[in-house]
Design an enzyme around this catalytic site. Structure first.
Site, mmCIF file in Angstrom:
data_model
loop_
_atom_site.group_PDB
_atom_site.id
_atom_site.type_symbol
_atom_site.label_atom_id
_atom_site.label_comp_id
_atom_site.label_asym_id
_atom_site.label_seq_id
_atom_site.Cartn_x
_atom_site.Cartn_y
_atom_site.Cartn_z
ATOM 1 N N HIS A 286 -66.723 -15.791 -32.348
ATOM 2 C CA HIS A 286 -65.518 -15.109 -32.014
ATOM 3 C C HIS A 286 -64.488 -15.164 -33.223
ATOM 4 C CE1 HIS A 286 -67.522 -15.338 -27.867
ATOM 5 N NE2 HIS A 286 -66.535 -14.470 -27.440
ATOM 6 N N LYS B 233 -59.038 -17.062 -31.025
ATOM 7 C CA LYS B 233 -59.888 -17.683 -29.639
ATOM 8 C C LYS B 233 -59.635 -19.188 -29.524
ATOM 9 C CE LYS B 233 -63.792 -17.324 -26.342
ATOM 10 N NZ LYS B 233 -63.002 -16.624 -25.324
#
Length: 237
Positions: free
Chosen positions: A135, A139
């Protein structure tokens, strides 16, 4: 559809943009506890709340929605140690909520297929299992909520098999602005089965969340995105 956005970050703004061309109406945005206190009365005027805030705010936001009998579509991760409490309130008091760590239609199809693979390999004792998720650098949680969901469902399939104590390592990578990549590998001495999902844009999550909100209409209880997938595709997962 009249809606509330609880959390006005990237996901909240993506949902707002996705609904701009429809007949939907944004009633209010609530981005922190102070705004919840100031705007809680707005919850009476909405049909659904999209809860994509922070782990620290999610629980209180959901309870506020329940106080006003407002259905909730929640996608906030990192707070689910309290999810059983919410599920009990939801089911015992006739409230409505859907929780999913990932609302992408594609990832939920991926999960349904992976459940079938896990069910099959549970009858064997020849595959090792590993996972990876990638990600964007912003995040906060690792592994991702989606990766943990996938792992837990695999373990459920293995629970009554000789593989019940299998270790499933998850590699978490944070780089650039990657929307989301999830991969599961089943490896034996003879072959490797790889299942991979790559999200291209955040729009996929918004589309799934909006679909979930429409699906929740007139329902009572606590639901998962897999419930939506099952109803759409008439499959037994």
């Amino acid at each position: 559809m009249k809606y509330i956005l609880m959390g006005y970050g990237k996901m909240g703004k993506t949902i707002e943009k996705a609904l701009e061309t429809s007949e939907s109406q944004l009633i209010a945005t609530i981005d922190n506890p102070d705004e919840l206190a100031e705007k809680e009365n707005f919850l009476d005027n909405a049909d659904v709340a999209f809860e994509f805030s922070t782990p620290e705010s999610a629980y209180d936001n959901i309870l506020a929605c329940f106080r006003h009998n407002l259905p909730v579509v929640c996608g906030t991760t990192g707070w689910t140690d309290r999810l059983p409490e919410i599920e009990n309130i939801c089911n015992n008091d006739g409230k409505t909520m859907m929780y999913a760590p990932n609302y992408s239609i594609g990832i939920n199809i991926f999960i349904a297929i992976n459940n079938q693979i896990a069910d099959i390999i549970s009858n064997l004792n020849m595959y090792g299992i590993s996972m990876s998720e990638t990600h964007h650098v912003h995040k906060k949680d690792a592994p991702s909520g989606t990766a943990l969901q996938i792992k837990n469902q695999i373990l459920q399939h293995l629970a009554n098999s000789s593989m019940k104590n299998a270790d499933i390592p998850i590699s978490s990578i944070r780089e650039g602005e990657v929307t989301g990549i999830h991969e599961v590998k089943y490896t034996s001495d003879f072959d490797t089965i790889e299942l991979k999902h790559t999200a291209k844009t955040r729009d996929a999550f918004a589309y799934g969340a909006i679909l979930a909100a429409k699906w929740l209409k007139d329902k009572k209880g606590c639901f998962k995105m897999q419930d939506v997938i099952k109803s759409l595709y008439f499959c037994k997962f």
